[in-house]
Enzyme design. Structure first.
Site, PDB file in Angstrom:
ATOM      1  CB  SER A 281     -28.374 -15.938  18.512  1.00  0.00           C
ATOM      2  OG  SER A 281     -28.780 -15.141  19.596  1.00  0.00           O
TER       3      SER A 281
ATOM      4  CE1 TYR B 278     -23.756 -13.003  19.768  1.00  0.00           C
ATOM      5  CE2 TYR B 278     -25.089 -12.986  21.771  1.00  0.00           C
ATOM      6  CZ  TYR B 278     -24.935 -13.324  20.437  1.00  0.00           C
ATOM      7  OH  TYR B 278     -25.944 -13.964  19.760  1.00  0.00           O
TER       8      TYR B 278
END
Length: 404
Positions: free
Chosen positions: A83, A169
Protein backbone atom coordinates in the site's frame (compact mmCIF):
# COMPACT_ATOMS: atom_id res chain seq x y z
CA UNK A 1 -5.50 -9.31 -3.19
CA UNK A 2 -4.11 -11.52 -0.46
CA UNK A 3 -0.81 -9.64 -0.09
CA UNK A 4 -1.40 -8.71 3.54
CA UNK A 5 -1.76 -12.36 4.47
CA UNK A 6 1.79 -13.14 3.42
CA UNK A 7 5.14 -12.06 4.74
CA UNK A 8 7.16 -10.75 1.85
CA UNK A 9 10.79 -11.71 1.39
CA UNK A 10 11.82 -8.18 2.23
CA UNK A 11 10.38 -5.13 3.93
CA UNK A 12 11.49 -1.54 3.49
CA UNK A 13 12.21 0.39 6.64
CA UNK A 14 12.99 3.86 5.35
CA UNK A 15 14.37 6.25 7.91
CA UNK A 16 14.22 9.74 6.47
CA UNK A 17 16.55 11.36 8.91
CA UNK A 18 18.13 11.09 12.32
CA UNK A 19 17.65 13.28 15.35
CA UNK A 20 20.07 16.12 15.99
CA UNK A 21 23.16 14.79 17.71
CA UNK A 22 22.66 11.25 16.49
CA UNK A 23 26.19 10.05 15.73
CA UNK A 24 26.72 8.75 12.20
CA UNK A 25 28.70 5.79 13.45
CA UNK A 26 25.72 4.64 15.52
CA UNK A 27 23.37 4.28 12.55
CA UNK A 28 24.47 0.79 11.57
CA UNK A 29 24.23 -0.47 15.14
CA UNK A 30 20.76 1.03 15.45
CA UNK A 31 19.55 -0.51 12.19
CA UNK A 32 20.97 -3.90 13.11
CA UNK A 33 19.30 -3.76 16.52
CA UNK A 34 15.89 -3.21 14.87
CA UNK A 35 16.09 -5.36 11.75
CA UNK A 36 17.86 -8.51 12.91
CA UNK A 37 15.40 -9.38 15.72
CA UNK A 38 12.47 -8.50 13.44
CA UNK A 39 13.68 -10.87 10.73
CA UNK A 40 14.06 -13.66 13.25
CA UNK A 41 10.68 -13.00 14.85
CA UNK A 42 8.80 -12.86 11.53
CA UNK A 43 10.91 -15.47 9.71
CA UNK A 44 11.74 -12.97 6.97
CA UNK A 45 14.16 -14.23 4.34
CA UNK A 46 15.67 -10.88 3.43
CA UNK A 47 15.32 -7.15 3.96
CA UNK A 48 16.67 -3.96 2.42
CA UNK A 49 17.08 -0.81 4.49
CA UNK A 50 17.75 2.65 3.06
CA UNK A 51 18.52 5.77 5.07
CA UNK A 52 18.89 9.32 3.85
CA UNK A 53 20.48 11.93 6.11
CA UNK A 54 21.49 15.41 4.99
CA UNK A 55 21.45 14.25 1.38
CA UNK A 56 23.65 11.23 2.05
CA UNK A 57 22.28 7.73 1.53
CA UNK A 58 23.18 4.57 3.35
CA UNK A 59 22.07 1.06 2.49
CA UNK A 60 21.94 -2.02 4.67
CA UNK A 61 21.04 -5.39 3.21
CA UNK A 62 20.12 -8.57 5.03
CA UNK A 63 19.48 -12.16 4.05
CA UNK A 64 18.43 -13.53 0.69
CA UNK A 65 15.98 -12.50 -2.04
CA UNK A 66 14.85 -16.12 -2.46
CA UNK A 67 15.37 -19.14 -0.24
CA UNK A 68 15.97 -21.54 -3.10
CA UNK A 69 18.63 -19.56 -4.98
CA UNK A 70 20.20 -18.00 -1.85
CA UNK A 71 20.79 -14.88 -3.91
CA UNK A 72 21.67 -12.11 -1.44
CA UNK A 73 19.56 -8.99 -1.07
CA UNK A 74 21.14 -5.85 -2.52
CA UNK A 75 20.05 -2.24 -2.94
CA UNK A 76 18.85 -3.24 -6.42
CA UNK A 77 16.60 -6.10 -5.30
CA UNK A 78 12.97 -5.49 -6.27
CA UNK A 79 10.35 -5.76 -3.53
CA UNK A 80 6.58 -5.46 -3.55
CA UNK A 81 5.80 -2.36 -1.49
CA UNK A 82 2.08 -2.99 -1.02
CA UNK A 83 0.00 0.00 0.00
CA UNK A 84 2.97 2.35 -0.09
CA UNK A 85 2.06 2.22 -3.80
CA UNK A 86 -0.84 4.53 -2.96
CA UNK A 87 1.58 7.43 -2.56
CA UNK A 88 2.68 6.85 -6.17
CA UNK A 89 -0.94 6.68 -7.33
CA UNK A 90 -1.73 9.91 -5.50
CA UNK A 91 1.27 11.61 -7.11
CA UNK A 92 0.06 10.54 -10.55
CA UNK A 93 -3.38 12.03 -9.90
CA UNK A 94 -1.83 15.26 -8.64
CA UNK A 95 0.42 15.33 -11.71
CA UNK A 96 -2.64 15.03 -13.96
CA UNK A 97 -4.13 18.02 -12.16
CA UNK A 98 -0.91 20.01 -12.57
CA UNK A 99 -1.11 19.32 -16.30
CA UNK A 100 -4.69 20.59 -16.40
CA UNK A 101 -6.10 17.19 -17.34
CA UNK A 102 -8.35 16.96 -14.28
CA UNK A 103 -9.38 18.78 -11.13
CA UNK A 104 -9.82 17.05 -7.81
CA UNK A 105 -13.27 18.67 -7.77
CA UNK A 106 -14.29 16.82 -10.96
CA UNK A 107 -17.01 14.17 -10.67
CA UNK A 108 -15.82 10.63 -11.29
CA UNK A 109 -18.24 10.29 -14.20
CA UNK A 110 -16.30 12.91 -16.19
CA UNK A 111 -13.73 10.20 -16.89
CA UNK A 112 -15.94 7.15 -16.43
CA UNK A 113 -19.21 7.32 -18.37
CA UNK A 114 -19.77 3.80 -17.03
CA UNK A 115 -20.66 5.45 -13.70
CA UNK A 116 -23.52 7.59 -15.02
CA UNK A 117 -26.68 6.82 -13.15
CA UNK A 118 -24.79 5.21 -10.28
CA UNK A 119 -24.23 6.44 -6.73
CA UNK A 120 -20.69 7.40 -7.76
CA UNK A 121 -21.71 9.56 -10.72
CA UNK A 122 -21.20 12.86 -8.91
CA UNK A 123 -18.59 11.70 -6.41
CA UNK A 124 -15.55 13.95 -6.53
CA UNK A 125 -12.14 12.57 -7.42
CA UNK A 126 -11.00 14.00 -4.11
CA UNK A 127 -13.52 11.81 -2.27
CA UNK A 128 -12.09 8.73 -3.97
CA UNK A 129 -8.52 9.76 -3.21
CA UNK A 130 -9.17 10.44 0.49
CA UNK A 131 -11.41 7.44 1.23
CA UNK A 132 -14.50 9.61 1.75
CA UNK A 133 -16.65 8.38 -1.16
CA UNK A 134 -19.37 7.04 1.15
CA UNK A 135 -18.09 3.73 2.47
CA UNK A 136 -16.44 1.79 -0.34
CA UNK A 137 -15.06 -1.37 1.30
CA UNK A 138 -11.49 -2.27 2.08
CA UNK A 139 -11.41 -4.77 -0.79
CA UNK A 140 -13.57 -5.69 -3.76
CA UNK A 141 -15.98 -8.56 -3.12
CA UNK A 142 -14.55 -11.73 -4.62
CA UNK A 143 -17.12 -11.84 -7.40
CA UNK A 144 -16.21 -8.29 -8.50
CA UNK A 145 -12.44 -8.60 -8.17
CA UNK A 146 -11.62 -8.56 -11.87
CA UNK A 147 -11.03 -5.68 -14.30
CA UNK A 148 -13.93 -6.83 -16.46
CA UNK A 149 -16.39 -6.89 -13.57
CA UNK A 150 -15.38 -3.93 -11.40
CA UNK A 151 -17.61 -1.33 -13.08
CA UNK A 152 -20.64 -3.58 -12.64
CA UNK A 153 -19.83 -3.52 -8.95
CA UNK A 154 -19.45 0.27 -8.86
CA UNK A 155 -22.74 0.73 -10.72
CA UNK A 156 -24.71 -1.32 -8.19
CA UNK A 157 -22.83 -0.25 -5.03
CA UNK A 158 -24.91 1.62 -2.45
CA UNK A 159 -23.25 4.16 -0.13
CA UNK A 160 -23.34 3.62 3.60
CA UNK A 161 -23.41 7.39 4.15
CA UNK A 162 -23.09 10.58 2.06
CA UNK A 163 -19.80 11.31 0.35
CA UNK A 164 -17.36 13.51 2.26
CA UNK A 165 -18.89 12.67 5.64
CA UNK A 166 -16.85 9.65 6.78
CA UNK A 167 -13.45 8.21 6.02
CA UNK A 168 -13.12 4.48 5.34
CA UNK A 169 -9.79 3.19 4.06
CA UNK A 170 -10.45 1.43 0.77
CA UNK A 171 -8.54 -0.07 -2.14
CA UNK A 172 -11.52 0.29 -4.53
CA UNK A 173 -11.67 3.99 -3.61
CA UNK A 174 -8.11 5.17 -4.22
CA UNK A 175 -7.71 2.50 -6.90
CA UNK A 176 -10.51 4.05 -8.94
CA UNK A 177 -8.92 7.47 -8.41
CA UNK A 178 -5.68 6.21 -9.98
CA UNK A 179 -7.52 4.51 -12.82
CA UNK A 180 -9.41 7.69 -13.70
CA UNK A 181 -6.29 9.84 -13.37
CA UNK A 182 -4.60 7.63 -15.97
CA UNK A 183 -7.66 7.93 -18.23
CA UNK A 184 -7.41 11.71 -18.00
CA UNK A 185 -3.84 11.43 -19.28
CA UNK A 186 -4.93 9.21 -22.17
CA UNK A 187 -2.88 6.17 -21.18
CA UNK A 188 -3.32 2.95 -19.21
CA UNK A 189 -2.22 3.26 -15.60
CA UNK A 190 0.74 0.88 -15.85
CA UNK A 191 2.09 2.65 -18.92
CA UNK A 192 1.84 6.21 -17.62
CA UNK A 193 3.30 5.19 -14.28
CA UNK A 194 6.30 3.39 -15.76
CA UNK A 195 6.96 5.68 -18.73
CA UNK A 196 6.12 9.09 -17.31
CA UNK A 197 5.85 9.40 -13.54
CA UNK A 198 8.60 7.07 -12.37
CA UNK A 199 11.24 8.37 -14.83
CA UNK A 200 10.22 11.93 -14.00
CA UNK A 201 10.97 11.20 -10.34
CA UNK A 202 14.38 9.79 -11.24
CA UNK A 203 13.41 6.17 -10.60
CA UNK A 204 15.34 3.78 -12.80
CA UNK A 205 14.29 0.34 -11.60
CA UNK A 206 10.68 0.61 -10.48
CA UNK A 207 7.78 -1.20 -12.09
CA UNK A 208 4.13 -2.06 -11.91
CA UNK A 209 4.62 -5.15 -14.04
CA UNK A 210 8.16 -6.48 -13.63
CA UNK A 211 9.61 -7.16 -17.11
CA UNK A 212 10.99 -10.60 -17.83
CA UNK A 213 14.59 -9.42 -17.98
CA UNK A 214 14.27 -8.06 -14.42
CA UNK A 215 12.68 -11.12 -12.84
CA UNK A 216 16.05 -12.26 -11.52
CA UNK A 217 16.07 -9.22 -9.23
CA UNK A 218 12.48 -9.72 -7.99
CA UNK A 219 12.42 -10.89 -4.37
CA UNK A 220 10.30 -13.90 -3.56
CA UNK A 221 7.66 -13.53 -0.88
CA UNK A 222 6.60 -16.25 1.53
CA UNK A 223 3.35 -16.95 3.35
CA UNK A 224 3.27 -17.75 7.04
CA UNK A 225 3.43 -21.46 6.20
CA UNK A 226 6.62 -20.86 4.23
CA UNK A 227 5.09 -21.35 0.78
CA UNK A 228 6.22 -18.94 -1.98
CA UNK A 229 3.68 -16.23 -2.79
CA UNK A 230 3.50 -13.04 -4.79
CA UNK A 231 0.92 -10.32 -5.04
CA UNK A 232 -2.14 -11.58 -6.86
CA UNK A 233 -3.90 -9.96 -9.78
CA UNK A 234 -7.28 -8.34 -9.31
CA UNK A 235 -9.35 -5.26 -10.01
CA UNK A 236 -7.20 -2.12 -9.66
CA UNK A 237 -4.31 -4.08 -8.18
CA UNK A 238 -1.77 -1.84 -9.93
CA UNK A 239 -3.34 1.34 -8.63
CA UNK A 240 -3.84 0.22 -5.01
CA UNK A 241 -0.82 -1.93 -4.19
CA UNK A 242 1.09 -2.81 -7.36
CA UNK A 243 4.47 -1.05 -7.29
CA UNK A 244 7.67 -3.07 -7.17
CA UNK A 245 10.87 -1.15 -6.51
CA UNK A 246 14.34 -1.27 -5.00
CA UNK A 247 15.64 0.43 -1.88
CA UNK A 248 17.70 2.69 -4.15
CA UNK A 249 14.63 3.91 -6.01
CA UNK A 250 12.35 4.07 -2.99
CA UNK A 251 14.77 6.29 -1.10
CA UNK A 252 14.92 8.52 -4.19
CA UNK A 253 11.14 8.78 -4.01
CA UNK A 254 11.35 9.76 -0.35
CA UNK A 255 13.97 12.38 -1.19
CA UNK A 256 11.78 13.74 -3.99
CA UNK A 257 9.09 14.31 -1.37
CA UNK A 258 11.55 15.92 1.02
CA UNK A 259 13.27 18.14 -1.53
CA UNK A 260 11.24 18.39 -4.74
CA UNK A 261 12.92 21.57 -6.00
CA UNK A 262 15.01 19.67 -8.56
CA UNK A 263 11.92 18.18 -10.24
CA UNK A 264 10.19 19.82 -13.18
CA UNK A 265 7.50 22.35 -12.32
CA UNK A 266 4.52 20.01 -12.81
CA UNK A 267 5.97 17.22 -10.69
CA UNK A 268 6.99 19.71 -8.03
CA UNK A 269 3.42 21.00 -7.96
CA UNK A 270 2.12 17.42 -7.82
CA UNK A 271 4.26 16.61 -4.79
CA UNK A 272 2.98 19.75 -3.07
CA UNK A 273 -0.60 18.71 -3.77
CA UNK A 274 -0.09 15.28 -2.20
CA UNK A 275 1.13 17.05 0.94
CA UNK A 276 -2.10 19.01 1.27
CA UNK A 277 -4.26 18.27 4.31
CA UNK A 278 -7.93 17.71 3.47
CA UNK A 279 -9.30 16.22 6.69
CA UNK A 280 -8.11 16.09 10.25
CA UNK A 281 -8.82 12.68 11.77
CA UNK A 282 -7.83 12.61 15.41
CA UNK A 283 -4.15 13.47 15.36
CA UNK A 284 -3.74 12.62 11.67
CA UNK A 285 -4.13 14.89 8.64
CA UNK A 286 -5.28 13.08 5.50
CA UNK A 287 -3.43 14.12 2.38
CA UNK A 288 -3.37 12.46 -1.03
CA UNK A 289 -1.88 9.05 -0.40
CA UNK A 290 0.06 10.38 2.58
CA UNK A 291 -1.08 10.60 6.17
CA UNK A 292 0.60 13.25 8.32
CA UNK A 293 1.18 12.99 12.05
CA UNK A 294 2.69 15.63 14.36
CA UNK A 295 6.11 14.90 15.79
CA UNK A 296 7.21 13.28 17.99
CA UNK A 297 5.67 10.14 16.55
CA UNK A 298 5.49 6.57 17.80
CA UNK A 299 4.75 3.72 15.41
CA UNK A 300 1.72 2.58 17.41
CA UNK A 301 -0.02 5.89 16.76
CA UNK A 302 -0.33 5.68 12.95
CA UNK A 303 -0.98 1.96 13.27
CA UNK A 304 -4.06 2.67 15.37
CA UNK A 305 -5.30 4.92 12.58
CA UNK A 306 -5.09 2.12 10.04
CA UNK A 307 -5.84 -1.58 10.03
CA UNK A 308 -4.62 -5.02 9.25
CA UNK A 309 -5.66 -5.61 5.67
CA UNK A 310 -7.11 -9.03 6.39
CA UNK A 311 -9.07 -7.94 9.46
CA UNK A 312 -12.86 -7.84 9.64
CA UNK A 313 -14.81 -4.88 8.40
CA UNK A 314 -15.66 -2.43 11.14
CA UNK A 315 -18.79 -0.42 11.76
CA UNK A 316 -17.10 1.83 14.32
CA UNK A 317 -16.40 5.51 13.65
CA UNK A 318 -14.09 8.10 15.13
CA UNK A 319 -14.79 11.80 15.23
CA UNK A 320 -12.76 13.97 12.86
CA UNK A 321 -13.02 17.37 11.26
CA UNK A 322 -12.05 19.01 7.99
CA UNK A 323 -8.74 20.85 8.03
CA UNK A 324 -9.23 24.42 9.22
CA UNK A 325 -9.52 27.26 6.72
CA UNK A 326 -6.29 28.99 5.79
CA UNK A 327 -4.43 30.30 2.80
CA UNK A 328 -1.75 27.64 2.78
CA UNK A 329 1.42 28.06 0.82
CA UNK A 330 3.79 26.17 -1.40
CA UNK A 331 6.78 24.29 -0.08
CA UNK A 332 8.73 27.55 0.17
CA UNK A 333 10.71 27.10 3.36
CA UNK A 334 12.23 23.75 2.55
CA UNK A 335 14.84 23.46 5.27
CA UNK A 336 12.53 24.14 8.21
CA UNK A 337 9.77 22.00 6.74
CA UNK A 338 11.98 19.05 5.97
CA UNK A 339 13.61 19.10 9.37
CA UNK A 340 10.22 18.23 10.81
CA UNK A 341 8.96 16.14 7.91
CA UNK A 342 11.94 13.79 8.07
CA UNK A 343 10.91 12.79 11.54
CA UNK A 344 7.60 11.34 10.37
CA UNK A 345 7.91 10.25 6.72
CA UNK A 346 9.42 6.87 7.55
CA UNK A 347 6.18 5.68 9.12
CA UNK A 348 4.70 5.07 5.69
CA UNK A 349 6.62 1.82 5.42
CA UNK A 350 4.58 0.52 8.36
CA UNK A 351 1.19 1.12 6.74
CA UNK A 352 -1.24 -1.72 7.27
CA UNK A 353 0.14 -2.95 10.61
CA UNK A 354 -2.59 -1.58 12.80
CA UNK A 355 -6.11 -1.83 14.05
CA UNK A 356 -8.81 -2.43 11.45
CA UNK A 357 -11.43 -1.20 13.95
CA UNK A 358 -10.01 2.31 13.72
CA UNK A 359 -10.11 2.67 9.94
CA UNK A 360 -13.55 4.28 9.73
CA UNK A 361 -13.72 7.84 10.97
CA UNK A 362 -16.51 10.38 10.95
CA UNK A 363 -16.10 13.64 9.07
CA UNK A 364 -18.91 15.97 10.11
CA UNK A 365 -18.56 18.56 7.37
CA UNK A 366 -17.33 19.11 3.83
CA UNK A 367 -14.59 21.50 2.79
CA UNK A 368 -16.86 23.66 0.63
CA UNK A 369 -14.88 26.71 -0.17
CA UNK A 370 -14.60 28.16 3.30
CA UNK A 371 -10.96 28.75 2.56
CA UNK A 372 -12.08 31.64 0.35
CA UNK A 373 -9.95 32.53 -2.64
CA UNK A 374 -7.43 29.88 -1.72
CA UNK A 375 -10.03 27.18 -2.34
CA UNK A 376 -12.09 28.35 -5.32
CA UNK A 377 -13.59 25.00 -6.19
CA UNK A 378 -14.43 23.91 -2.66
CA UNK A 379 -12.16 20.89 -2.97
CA UNK A 380 -10.64 21.11 0.47
CA UNK A 381 -9.05 23.33 3.03
CA UNK A 382 -5.48 24.04 3.94
CA UNK A 383 -4.20 23.58 7.45
CA UNK A 384 -3.19 26.52 9.59
CA UNK A 385 0.41 26.78 10.72
CA UNK A 386 -0.45 25.68 14.26
CA UNK A 387 -2.30 22.58 12.96
CA UNK A 388 0.21 21.45 10.34
CA UNK A 389 1.71 18.04 11.06
CA UNK A 390 5.15 19.55 10.47
CA UNK A 391 4.52 22.54 12.73
CA UNK A 392 4.04 25.06 9.92
CA UNK A 393 1.87 25.51 6.84
CA UNK A 394 3.40 23.49 4.04
CA UNK A 395 0.38 23.16 1.82
CA UNK A 396 0.07 24.72 -1.63
CA UNK A 397 -2.30 27.48 -2.70
CA UNK A 398 -5.38 25.94 -4.27
CA UNK A 399 -5.57 28.69 -6.87
CA UNK A 400 -2.24 27.49 -8.23
CA UNK A 401 -3.51 23.92 -8.50
CA UNK A 402 -6.54 24.45 -10.70
CA UNK A 403 -6.40 23.62 -14.40
CA UNK A 404 -5.71 26.55 -16.67
Amino acid sequence: MQIARSILAGTFFLVCGTPVGFAQERIEDTVNAVIQPLMKQQDIAGMAVAITHNGQRQFFNYGVAAKDTKKPVTDQTLFEIGSVSKTFTATLGAYAQAQGKLSLADPASRFAPELRGSALEGTRLLDLATYTAGGLPLQFPEEADHPDRMFNYYKTWKPLYPASTQRLYSNPSIGLFGYLAARSLGQPFDAVMERTLMPGLGLKHSYVRVPQDQMGRYAQGYAKDGKPVRVGSGALDSEAYGVKTSSTDLIRFVEANLRPEKLDAELKQAIATTHTGFYKVGGMNQGLGWEFYPAPIHLGRPARGQHTADGPDSAKSRTARPASPGTGRRLDQQDRIHQRFRRICGIRAWKGHGNRDACQQELPDRGTGEGGASDPDGVGRSIKDDESPCGEGIYPRWAAQQPS
